[in-house]
Write an enzyme that holds these catalytic residues in place. Structure first.
Site, mmCIF file in Angstrom:
data_model
loop_
_atom_site.group_PDB
_atom_site.id
_atom_site.type_symbol
_atom_site.label_atom_id
_atom_site.label_comp_id
_atom_site.label_asym_id
_atom_site.label_seq_id
_atom_site.Cartn_x
_atom_site.Cartn_y
_atom_site.Cartn_z
ATOM 1 N N THR A 200 22.139 46.734 -17.497
ATOM 2 C CA THR A 200 23.408 47.419 -17.756
ATOM 3 C C THR A 200 23.238 48.381 -18.932
ATOM 4 O O THR A 200 22.510 48.068 -19.881
ATOM 5 C CB THR A 200 24.489 46.370 -18.102
ATOM 6 O OG1 THR A 200 24.601 45.485 -16.991
ATOM 7 C CG2 THR A 200 25.838 47.021 -18.350
ATOM 8 N N GLY A 201 23.937 49.498 -18.865
ATOM 9 C CA GLY A 201 23.905 50.445 -19.987
ATOM 10 C C GLY A 201 23.449 51.817 -19.532
ATOM 11 O O GLY A 201 23.153 52.031 -18.350
ATOM 12 N N THR B 293 20.683 53.527 -20.209
ATOM 13 C CA THR B 293 19.286 53.636 -19.770
ATOM 14 C C THR B 293 19.127 53.016 -18.380
ATOM 15 O O THR B 293 18.475 53.580 -17.501
ATOM 16 C CB THR B 293 18.339 52.950 -20.784
ATOM 17 O OG1 THR B 293 18.792 53.228 -22.112
ATOM 18 C CG2 THR B 293 16.918 53.448 -20.638
ATOM 19 N N LYS C 166 20.205 42.256 -27.320
ATOM 20 C CA LYS C 166 20.918 42.883 -26.216
ATOM 21 C C LYS C 166 22.387 42.470 -26.275
ATOM 22 O O LYS C 166 22.752 41.539 -26.962
ATOM 23 C CB LYS C 166 20.309 42.449 -24.870
ATOM 24 C CG LYS C 166 18.906 43.046 -24.643
ATOM 25 C CD LYS C 166 18.353 42.770 -23.252
ATOM 26 C CE LYS C 166 19.282 43.028 -22.141
ATOM 27 N NZ LYS C 166 19.879 44.380 -22.128
ATOM 28 N N GLY C 167 23.190 43.209 -25.511
ATOM 29 C CA GLY C 167 24.606 42.843 -25.445
ATOM 30 C C GLY C 167 25.535 43.884 -26.025
ATOM 31 O O GLY C 167 26.740 43.674 -26.102
ATOM 32 N N GLY C 168 24.966 45.027 -26.426
ATOM 33 C CA GLY C 168 25.814 46.111 -26.934
ATOM 34 C C GLY C 168 26.896 46.484 -25.924
ATOM 35 O O GLY C 168 28.016 46.826 -26.288
ATOM 36 N N GLY C 169 26.547 46.375 -24.646
ATOM 37 C CA GLY C 169 27.513 46.671 -23.584
ATOM 38 C C GLY C 169 28.310 45.451 -23.154
ATOM 39 O O GLY C 169 29.147 45.540 -22.254
ATOM 40 N N GLU D 75 22.836 39.321 -18.005
ATOM 41 C CA GLU D 75 21.504 39.903 -18.230
ATOM 42 C C GLU D 75 20.477 38.800 -18.481
ATOM 43 O O GLU D 75 19.364 38.851 -17.962
ATOM 44 C CB GLU D 75 21.554 40.857 -19.425
ATOM 45 C CG GLU D 75 22.352 42.127 -19.137
ATOM 46 C CD GLU D 75 22.555 43.033 -20.343
ATOM 47 O OE1 GLU D 75 22.924 44.186 -20.131
ATOM 48 O OE2 GLU D 75 22.352 42.592 -21.474
ATOM 49 N N LYS E 152 14.832 52.347 -30.671
ATOM 50 C CA LYS E 152 15.175 50.927 -30.529
ATOM 51 C C LYS E 152 14.084 49.988 -31.086
ATOM 52 O O LYS E 152 14.321 48.792 -31.234
ATOM 53 C CB LYS E 152 15.422 50.587 -29.049
ATOM 54 C CG LYS E 152 16.476 51.452 -28.351
ATOM 55 C CD LYS E 152 17.861 51.151 -28.825
ATOM 56 C CE LYS E 152 18.942 51.975 -28.131
ATOM 57 N NZ LYS E 152 19.239 51.609 -26.770
HETATM 58 C C1 5RP Z 1 24.133 45.872 -22.437
HETATM 59 C C2 5RP Z 1 22.808 45.979 -23.072
HETATM 60 C C3 5RP Z 1 22.127 47.304 -23.026
HETATM 61 O O1 5RP Z 1 20.866 47.141 -22.469
HETATM 62 C C4 5RP Z 1 21.990 47.847 -24.410
HETATM 63 O O2 5RP Z 1 23.282 47.905 -25.004
HETATM 64 C C5 5RP Z 1 21.346 49.224 -24.419
HETATM 65 O O3 5RP Z 1 22.219 50.171 -23.892
HETATM 66 P P1 5RP Z 1 21.813 51.679 -23.679
HETATM 67 O O4 5RP Z 1 20.800 51.715 -22.591
HETATM 68 O O5 5RP Z 1 23.103 52.352 -23.285
HETATM 69 O O6 5RP Z 1 21.263 52.213 -24.983
HETATM 70 O O7 5RP Z 1 22.266 45.049 -23.600
HETATM 71 O O8 5RP Z 1 24.705 44.614 -22.623
#
Ligand code: 5RP
Length: 218
Positions: free
Chosen positions: A28-29, A31, A94-97, A103, A121
């Site tokens: 998710t996210g 990328t 992880k978990g920003g989203g 996940e 990162k």
């Molecule tokens: C979501 C995540 C994402 O992988 C993480 O937040 C990175 O996001 P992005 O690809 O938008 O930088 O852990 O829960």
């Protein structure tokens, strides 16, 4: 090169890990979204995908990629997902989203975890990015107090509910010197559903988008 261009470049490079005739796990996210968009061009090679969030499932379906339930498949060949931070041991935050629980489940069910990210990162010590923790709503204050005892400053992600109906605490000011140990310790706290440290099951491959091209760490 912008951060988003680096994400797109690394996502496209990760398509080389797709194994023909298998079911793959998708993160998710932003990328992971680039990976899904690239996957559309080779969708005939895979039997389908298991998504780690409703958002990714919708994006896969929009491309005509079959979305399968994890319970209906034997196992996954690879899991491809982004991260908020990685150290050099490929331990991740992880978990920003907010999709960390699904996940972690999909990563656990996959033979190989390919993490894709832009070079910003990669860090020496995890914790500058606030650590997301998914918590059962009634345990919010209890868990927050336990996190303060451990030196963290938890902030409730107000107005956000996970796909599982829970809340997220983002824990600031942690310097995570022993990721495996802290992940285990926090896993043991009642009320915590999932800790955003992915160290007990780290990534197997970390692909980083840089202005000089894709760098791969294993
Ligand atoms: C979501 C995540 C994402 O992988 C993480 O937040 C990175 O996001 P992005 O690809 O938008 O930088 O852990 O829960």
């Amino acid at each position: 090169m912008t951060q988003d261009e680096m994400k797109k470049m690394v996502a496209e490079a990760a398509l080389e890990h797709v194994e023909t005739g298998t079911v793959i796990g998708i993160g998710t996210g932003s990328t992971a979204n680039h990976f899904i968009d690239g996957l559309a061009a080779i969708k005939h090679r895979i039997d389908g995908a298991v998504a780690s969030s409703k958002a990714s499932a919708e994006r896969l379906a929009a491309h005509g990629i079959p979305v399968l339930e994890l319970n209906t498949v034997d196992g996954l060949s690879i899991y491809v997902d982004g991260a908020d931070e990685s150290n050099h041991h490929l331990h991740l935050i992880k978990g920003g989203g907010g999709a960390l629980t699904r996940e972690k489940i999909v990563a656990a069910a996959s033979r190989k975890f390919v993490c894709i990210a832009d070079e910003s990162k990669l860090v020496d010590v995890l914790g500058s990015f606030p650590l997301p923790i998914e918590v059962i709503p009634m345990a919010r204050s209890y868990v927050a107090r336990e996190l303060v005892k451990r030196g963290g400053q938890p902030v409730w992600r107000e107005g956000f509910t996970t796909d599982n109906g829970n809340i997220i605490l983002d824990v600031h000011h942690l310097k995570i010197m022993e990721p495996v140990k802290l992940e285990q310790e926090l896993n043991d706290l009642p009320g915590i559903v999932t800790v955003g440290i992915f160290a007990k099951r780290p990534a197997d491959v970390l692909m980083l988008g840089t202005p000089e091209g894709v760098k791969t760490l294993t």
